[in-house]
Design an enzyme around this catalytic site. Structure first.
Site, PDB file in Angstrom:
ATOM      1  N   LYS B  26       0.827  -1.196   0.000  1.00 12.74           N
ATOM      2  CA  LYS B  26       0.000   0.000   0.000  1.00 12.74           C
ATOM      3  C   LYS B  26       0.871   1.260   0.000  1.00 12.74           C
ATOM      4  CE  LYS B  26      -3.459  -0.321   2.643  1.00 12.74           C
ATOM      5  NZ  LYS B  26      -4.908  -0.315   2.853  1.00 12.74           N
ATOM      6  N   ARG B  98      -3.224   2.777   8.387  1.00 12.20           N
ATOM      7  CA  ARG B  98      -3.503   1.506   7.734  1.00 12.20           C
ATOM      8  C   ARG B  98      -2.265   0.623   7.691  1.00 12.20           C
ATOM      9  NH1 ARG B  98      -8.073   2.303   3.669  1.00 12.20           N
ATOM     10  NH2 ARG B  98      -8.478   4.531   3.761  1.00 12.20           N
ATOM     11  N   GLY B 107      -7.741  -8.017   4.619  1.00  8.15           N
ATOM     12  CA  GLY B 107      -8.589  -8.193   5.787  1.00  8.15           C
ATOM     13  C   GLY B 107      -7.892  -8.818   6.982  1.00  8.15           C
ATOM     14  N   MET B 109      -5.103  -7.661   8.638  1.00  8.25           N
ATOM     15  CA  MET B 109      -4.517  -6.770   9.630  1.00  8.25           C
ATOM     16  C   MET B 109      -5.398  -5.536   9.836  1.00  8.25           C
ATOM     17  SD  MET B 109      -0.498  -7.250   8.950  1.00  8.25           S
ATOM     18  CE  MET B 109      -0.683  -6.715   7.286  1.00  8.25           C
ATOM     19  N   ARG B 342      -3.024  -1.663  -6.682  1.00  6.04           N
ATOM     20  CA  ARG B 342      -2.144  -2.840  -6.666  1.00  6.04           C
ATOM     21  C   ARG B 342      -2.510  -3.704  -7.859  1.00  6.04           C
ATOM     22  NH1 ARG B 342      -5.066  -4.852  -1.188  1.00  6.04           N
ATOM     23  NH2 ARG B 342      -7.106  -5.240  -2.063  1.00  6.04           N
ATOM     24  N   HIS B 458      -0.644 -42.459  -1.381  1.00  6.20           N
ATOM     25  CA  HIS B 458      -0.645 -43.294  -2.582  1.00  6.20           C
ATOM     26  C   HIS B 458      -1.775 -42.883  -3.509  1.00  6.20           C
ATOM     27  CE1 HIS B 458      -1.868 -46.922  -4.890  1.00  6.20           C
ATOM     28  NE2 HIS B 458      -0.567 -47.035  -5.048  1.00  6.20           N
ATOM     29  N   SER B 770      18.062 -38.729 -15.519  1.00  8.26           N
ATOM     30  CA  SER B 770      16.780 -38.112 -15.217  1.00  8.26           C
ATOM     31  C   SER B 770      16.659 -38.089 -13.699  1.00  8.26           C
ATOM     32  CB  SER B 770      15.650 -38.913 -15.853  1.00  8.26           C
ATOM     33  OG  SER B 770      14.420 -38.285 -15.576  1.00  8.26           O
ATOM     34  N   CYS B 838      12.078 -36.071 -13.638  1.00 12.68           N
ATOM     35  CA  CYS B 838      10.773 -36.694 -13.843  1.00 12.68           C
ATOM     36  C   CYS B 838      10.035 -36.904 -12.528  1.00 12.68           C
ATOM     37  CB  CYS B 838      10.914 -38.005 -14.600  1.00 12.68           C
ATOM     38  SG  CYS B 838      11.928 -39.215 -13.754  1.00 12.68           S
ATOM     39  N   TYR B 858      15.349 -30.743 -19.724  1.00 11.73           N
ATOM     40  CA  TYR B 858      13.887 -30.801 -19.761  1.00 11.73           C
ATOM     41  C   TYR B 858      13.319 -31.184 -18.402  1.00 11.73           C
ATOM     42  CZ  TYR B 858      14.340 -35.890 -19.922  1.00 11.73           C
ATOM     43  OH  TYR B 858      14.638 -37.181 -19.617  1.00 11.73           O
TER      44      TYR B 858
END
Lengths: 879, 879
Positions: B26, B98, B107, B109, B342, B458, B770, B838, B858
């Protein structure tokens, strides 16, 4: 070396004892003796390098370029030096062709003697030496050995032929065979050679030499040699050297002999030379046991000059090598020749005696003397064993899981062990395998035998930790817990039958073998004293009971590096209380159950503190997953099923127990809710333990007027915040108990890879680190100790994926790096951080050398390993 | 800074949007607006820094030195600028106080408005503004808010007082209260204040200000703020700034208003501003919902000038911030003031639409547009969901385990799911938890609900891998598998009853909620196209079936990074064959059983290869421990017990099965005989798999005229010799099958810490690495995924030991270092080494940024995460 051919061949006069890697043990020994004793005491010759063998192997059994030429050149030099020619019709040069690796591999590789003889030169040799019998005996030995070693003529067929000839001649001993008998044997052996090879026995001595060299190279890869290397951790990549040496003859009649001699007694280490010899024989007769050799002392009478010569030489070699020597020699017509020398392998007591004597004699400095000792072997001096000459039948053989010997009546359950032991009976706990539940039985039993599991099985670990002898994986034993019987090779043993085990050899017997108590004699004490002067590393012990602590102090421990508090809960009378704590379903119930454990735990700590006086005591708070203390899932499942079918009134209780087991069950308990994780979820458990510690410390301080040094250790930390929280908890309890005067340090076990990476952050919260290398090995390698030993680990070692178990010797590339990383970054963040290690590696000499190098402050090991660790720590400093 | 005091206070004109960390969102927003829009559009004021808050907290709620003076100075400046004095009797300056943290915590604080009023200055304000009602309304608001926020006067008591006054006055709306009513309310609130604090309401405006600043600081550590930070991964160490600003008044009658405005539609992203406002009201009225606000478009009629001003400003701010803006404003007597701006939080579809529009409008470059998207949130666009406005009762709420919504009939076993699905029925599999055995049921079901387990259970893992919606740990459900019933809050559901779940929200309902299909619209396509242009990282998918492979390609996967071959054995018709293979007690039996599996496996591979055409396919050979495929120990134990009691003829078979389960059982299967260890012990298994691969490749090559690109991956390698052996095996089988023309690479998963330390050696044997970051996390941290989720992990996050699950976002200090180490040393040894990852982290944006930085080639993730990974990979490049 560009443009220059590799040198594959060294004459003896070119070598030295420093060239062991290249020339092998025998080659460098002969070369060194040539330098030290002079050329007339050592038959001339040359060595083909181990590199040549490696090149030969790598090329798929193809001699490397230049080897043939260099051998020919060296042979020509040898012929010039001796004035004889290989294969000469009138005065032939004979040579031996012997293997010789970097490390001695006795009897594992091949040797050919008397090489160079043929149908014509044997006659020349007979004429020249005026000893026809000698010439033909030498020839028959050569044909026999060459056929067997180089071309695979079966040994039993050779033995058969000799037997037949002796029977026909009506004699008992080889030396009684006549010249004609020997000629006949040569014919027999040639025929066998032809049968096997489809070729005639080679008469060309160059061809003989080439084949013999090849045969020695090949023998490096024989199955027995490979197996030997696997067991002795010798790399396959080393290769063997080949030694070609002029023959001298111990078989030239009664003024000749062959023998082996040690510079001191090889069993006791007493300072008199020992050995055996055989008159009119070649070296292999002494070793083969065909004839019974005489004690070396008899030589003094029989060949006084050669004997006195030999005694002088043994002394010379010993002081030259600065170690006890193991030699081979030949006397040829009263002239002594030395064929080999090497540092003598010897049992622990001989090693210790030699080391002490050598310092007293001024032969060695203390440092040099210590370096001659194989620390690991000292184990044999610290445990009872079967009497060395006892006569007994081995019932079964298993893994040498925990050293020492024990005898007693068979019991099959931990409970029975506790009961019988309480009644004053000696018992041996016999089980297929053991579990956490059985630990009370370990305390009660004299020894443990299992039919499953290896060196890292639960039984082995707990037994070693407690110093109980154990044989594991004795798979010949069929143990039926239902009928309380052991079946083995047709015998059936019952509860109460007597049994004996030797955990050092892995043998189990039902015979009443006498046990010999360990002897920590003054020589050993002397060695330990010297070791203490030299070592930098501290040595502590892992001990959970006052008895362990006392033993540890006797063996010289400088503190307790690991007290596993969970072991205190495993005693038979405490398990129900522990179980109640775990089964508690509210924090309130748990606090009450903990209240019952508190006074017991406090009493344990008091005992420990009193035993250790002002030495530090590291106490690890509860570590294992809670369900380890619960009943077996399978057993309870079956009880539930039975109760369901039979509608018994205990069904509800059983179902509740089963449910609780389920709720605590973990798929991988090793990686589950244990260690500091328990402390965070159930802070009341750790709080109780700290309370017990503080109260015990205060009681002992009052009683003894001296405050214990306490180190509280939080296990399994991965995040610095875990330790932060637990440190706060400890400090709060200490303050609440008014323990402010006490010296209480708080530290952690480093046993997870992540902890090593964030060691600098963890160090901020820690007064000390203790490396838990068992768990660190498990996590870094992904090896569950409970599963892989007896599982794939032995297969891995057979297949050479691994050379040795990473649970015995630290895995340097992986686990070792983690230790170094944590030690380094931890110390960087906090220079005064104390660093120790309390995994099993703390008792392994090779690992100890690593920890010394990594800069740790101390190692901690089982009480029985403390003396070994002291010596190994000194050796580590010596480098 | 030596000798100079810390600057704790900044006037708005001193700040900028770059100072967000110091001034909060702010504070920096207001400062930036002051610069961009000019001082007449933004009420003046100053910001107390977040550092001041941190210093206050660290000092145990003590204002840091210099703060008081600096606030006084800034206030004096403010008074000078506005020409008014705080608390002045005639023309008082009023301010708002504020909170404003680095990240918005809406909301969470505290805020105090109208500060500076007192019993005397309220009269002055009334006179000065000629608006008595406004003055008293402001005063009662101040007394109310200050009491509540700064001193804890309970909100309900305040509400009661207002209600009472409205009832007494006979009015419905606050705005209808008379001046006297408002005066009465001030008295009411003062009385409440005295009740709670035992003090009179403070009349000194300096005291009011000091208390309000303290209250804002304190509100940073309120329970709700802490909880919010925990959920949103906001560090506790940040602290909040405090903004003190001249009040402007939306409650000065019908030419005044307060409102919020978005620069574009915040739901759809459409390019029309949206928002709400309330005439004659202060900002908190709009937010609190006391009155129903009007749509911003109505302002055009009502206050045309202010509206047009606002529209211009929204455009200005949007192009200045280069992002959609979320603002607060006040119109005081027709003059527009901006109070906050913002970047707007927005749902995925709005984010995507804004990004595309912004590029088309020339507002942003593609790169800037991509950076505005929260990649993780795109998930919502890729799965069906409950219709947004649907009306339904939530039956139970569990963990959002696998995104997407599903409906179907309840089934309780995997078998039932398979049967029902084969009969064309949609089913939802409902179980307490799931196991390897159940995987066939996952294929068959539309969704999965469990009463136990968390995000890493699982069920969650398998469901996410397969893209099946799942809710786990819905603990309100009592699932009785015996009676096939679900009991929940008094309702009982049976097999066949319909149920619906939304795995994105974790909700379960029995109502027939309409499902909305995912929409990969052209905007999203456009974003993905841009992402592909920018990213360096490749994106592959983890896929085990042709269907998964097709879906992965649709989502843009550039290959398969992980095909888990064991999943192929889990289909219902294959399990018995797999079991036969495992139960085989000789190599011969095993080979026969393998022979039965071979054609099935071959068919699977053919499907995969056809689907992927010429894209690479990484196939991991069998990984899990064999006993995962065996029946449950407990179940079989109980069957054995029953058979024993009832003497049924199947006893022997059952006992044999139990024995086999025992012999394969492992204490910690994760660290046991699995992965390459299976391959070394039972080479015939891996040989069969490679055979199937080669045969499939040949068949597909023939059929499609194009050879697949095959990468065979060996799991769980710790030692280079393991890979060496397996590489030889693969090469031999390929040669034996005449697969020489095929492109077959051999690589390994790096998933053990040791492997990372010896990556250079392993690289010698590997074409690719990998990273299996799931297992690497398990071993590096000592966390068994199966056990710690639902176990201590949630407790750890509550207790702030951890900020988030290391299974969701990679643990950088531990696991991350291992990855970097292996990538670095592996590449050093072999520069052309291909590197991928992976584990589940391959689909997590923050982890993807890490992998990009670590230089991997990758990432591979579940098909549904592929679009997210593409965007995240592009963002990683943008930095």
């Amino acid at each position: 070396m560009a443009g220059q051919a590799t040198k594959w061949v060294y004459e003896f006069s070119e070598g030295s004892k420093e060239m062991r890697d290249l020339l092998g043990g025998k080659g460098s020994g002969v070369a060194e003796m040539t330098r030290v004793l002079g050329e007339d005491k050592v038959p001339a010759g040359f060595t083909i390098t181990t590199d040549a063998c490696v090149a030969y192997m790598e090329a798929g059994r193809e001699e490397p370029e230049g080897l043939e030429e260099q051998v020919a050149e060296a042979l020509a030099d040898l012929e010039k030096k001796t004035g004889k020619k290989l294969g000469d019709d009138d005065d032939p040069l004979l040579v031996s062709v012997r293997s010789g690796a970097r490390e001695s591999m006795p009897g594992m590789m091949d040797t050919v003697l008397n090489l160079g003889l043929g149908d014509r030169s044997v006659e020349g040799l007979a004429k020249k030496t005026e000893n026809e019998r000698f010439a033909w005996d030498s020839y028959r030995r050569f044909v026999q050995m060459f056929g067997n070693v180089c071309r695979g003529v079966p040994g039993e067929k050779i033995e058969d032929a000799i037997k037949r000839r002796k029977r026909d001649a009506g004699v008992k001993d080889d030396t009684e065979l006549s010249v004609d008998d020997l000629k006949g044997l040569v014919d027999d052996f040639k025929a066998l050679y032809r049968d096997v090879t489809d070729e005639d026995f080679p008469q060309d001595p160059q061809e003989q030499l080439a084949q013999a060299i090849r045969a020695v190279f090949d023998s490096w890869d024989s199955p027995r040699a490979k197996e030997y290397r696997r067991i002795n951790h010798i790399p396959d990549q080393w290769g063997t050297a080949v030694n070609v040496q002029q023959m001298v003859f111990g078989n030239k009649g009664d003024t000749s002999c062959s023998g082996v001699a040690f510079s001191r007694d090889e069993i006791t280490g007493a300072p008199e030379p020992s050995g055996d010899y055989l008159v009119n024989a070649q070296g292999e007769d002494v070793v083969s046991g065909v004839r019974t050799p005489r004690d070396i002392s008899e030589m003094k009478e029989q060949m006084p000059e050669a004997y006195s010569d030999l005694m002088d030489i043994l002394k010379t070699l010993e002081s030259h090598y600065k170690d006890m020597q193991d030699t081979e020699f030949t006397v040829e017509e009263e002239h002594l020749y030395m064929l080999q020398t090497r540092n003598a392998k010897r049992p622990a007591q001989a090693a210790v005696r030699f080391a002490v004597d050598a310092v007293n004699e001024g032969l060695l400095t203390k440092e040099e003397a210590l370096a001659t000792i194989h620390a690991d072997k000292l184990d044999a001096l610290l445990h009872p064993t079967f009497e060395a000459n006892a006569d007994y039948d081995v019932l079964a053989k298993g893994v040498s899981a925990s050293p020492g010997a024990a005898k007693g009546e068979i019991v099959f359950t931990a409970d029975d062990a506790v009961t019988a032991s309480a009644a004053g009976r000696d018992v041996v706990l016999v089980r297929p395998f053991t579990e956490a539940d059985d630990v009370a039985g370990f305390f009660a039993a004299k020894g443990i035998v299992t039919s499953e599991g290896g060196k890292a099985s639960h039984a082995a670990l707990v037994a070693r930790g407690m110093g109980r002898p154990a044989v594991t994986g004795a798979s010949a034993l069929e143990i039926d817990l239902g009928s309380k019987e052991v079946r083995v090779n047709g015998t059936v043993l019952h509860e109460g039958d007597r049994i004996a085990l030797d955990g050092t050899t892995g043998e189990v017997t039902v015979d009443d073998v006498p046990l010999v108590d360990p002897e920590v004699d003054e020589n050993f004490e002397q060695i330990l004293e010297w070791a203490d002067e030299i070592r930098r590393l501290g040595v502590r012990a892992n001990a959970d009971t006052p008895e362990d602590a006392c033993r540890a102090r006797e063996f010289g421990a400088e503190g307790i590096g690991l007290c596993r508090t969970e072991h205190m809960f495993m005693a038979a009378d405490r398990q129900p209380k522990m179980r109640a704590m775990i089964m508690a379903e509210s924090e309130e119930d748990r606090r009450e159950a903990l209240g019952n454990l508190l006074p017991l735990q406090q009493k344990d700590f008091e005992g420990l503190f009193e035993a250790m006086e002002d030495l530090p005591v590291t106490i690890r708070l509860l570590d294992p997953p809670l369900h380890e203390f619960l009943p077996d899932l399978e057993e309870i499942s079956q009880q539930v099923e039975r109760a369901r079918i039979e509608r018994t009134p205990d069904l509800e209780d059983l179902e509740h127990t089963l449910e609780r087991i389920h709720s605590l069950h973990e798929t991988n308990p090793m990686l589950g809710t244990r260690g500091v994780r328990l402390g965070i979820i159930h802070p009341e458990i750790y709080a109780m333990q700290v309370q017990a510690i503080v109260r015990a410390a205060k009681a002992v301080t009052e009683r003894c007027g001296r405050a214990p040094l306490i180190e509280i250790m939080i296990p399994l930390v991965a995040y610095e915040r875990e330790l932060q929280k637990m440190r706060k908890l400890v400090e709060k309890v200490v303050a609440d108990e008014n323990g402010g005067e006490l010296e209480v340090q708080v530290g952690t076990m480093i046993e997870l890879p992540r902890a090593c990476f964030v060691a600098d952050r963890i160090a901020q919260e820690a007064d000390f680190f203790s490396f838990g290398t068992n768990d660190l090995t498990q996590t870094a390698l992904g090896f569950s100790r409970d599963d892989v030993e007896g599982g794939f680990l032995s297969r891995y070692m057979e297949d050479k994926v691994l050379d040795r178990s990473p649970f015995e010797t630290i895995d340097k590339p992986g686990v070792g790096w983690l230790v170094r990383l944590a030690a380094w970054t931890g110390r960087e963040a906090k220079p005064e951080l104390k660093l120790g290690i309390c995994g099993e590696h703390g008792g392994d000499p090779e690992s100890i050398a690593f920890f010394d190098m990594a800069g740790l402050d101390y190692v901690s090991c089982s009480p029985y390993r403390v003396p070994i660790a002291r010596v190994a720590a000194a050796q580590a400093q010596l480098g």
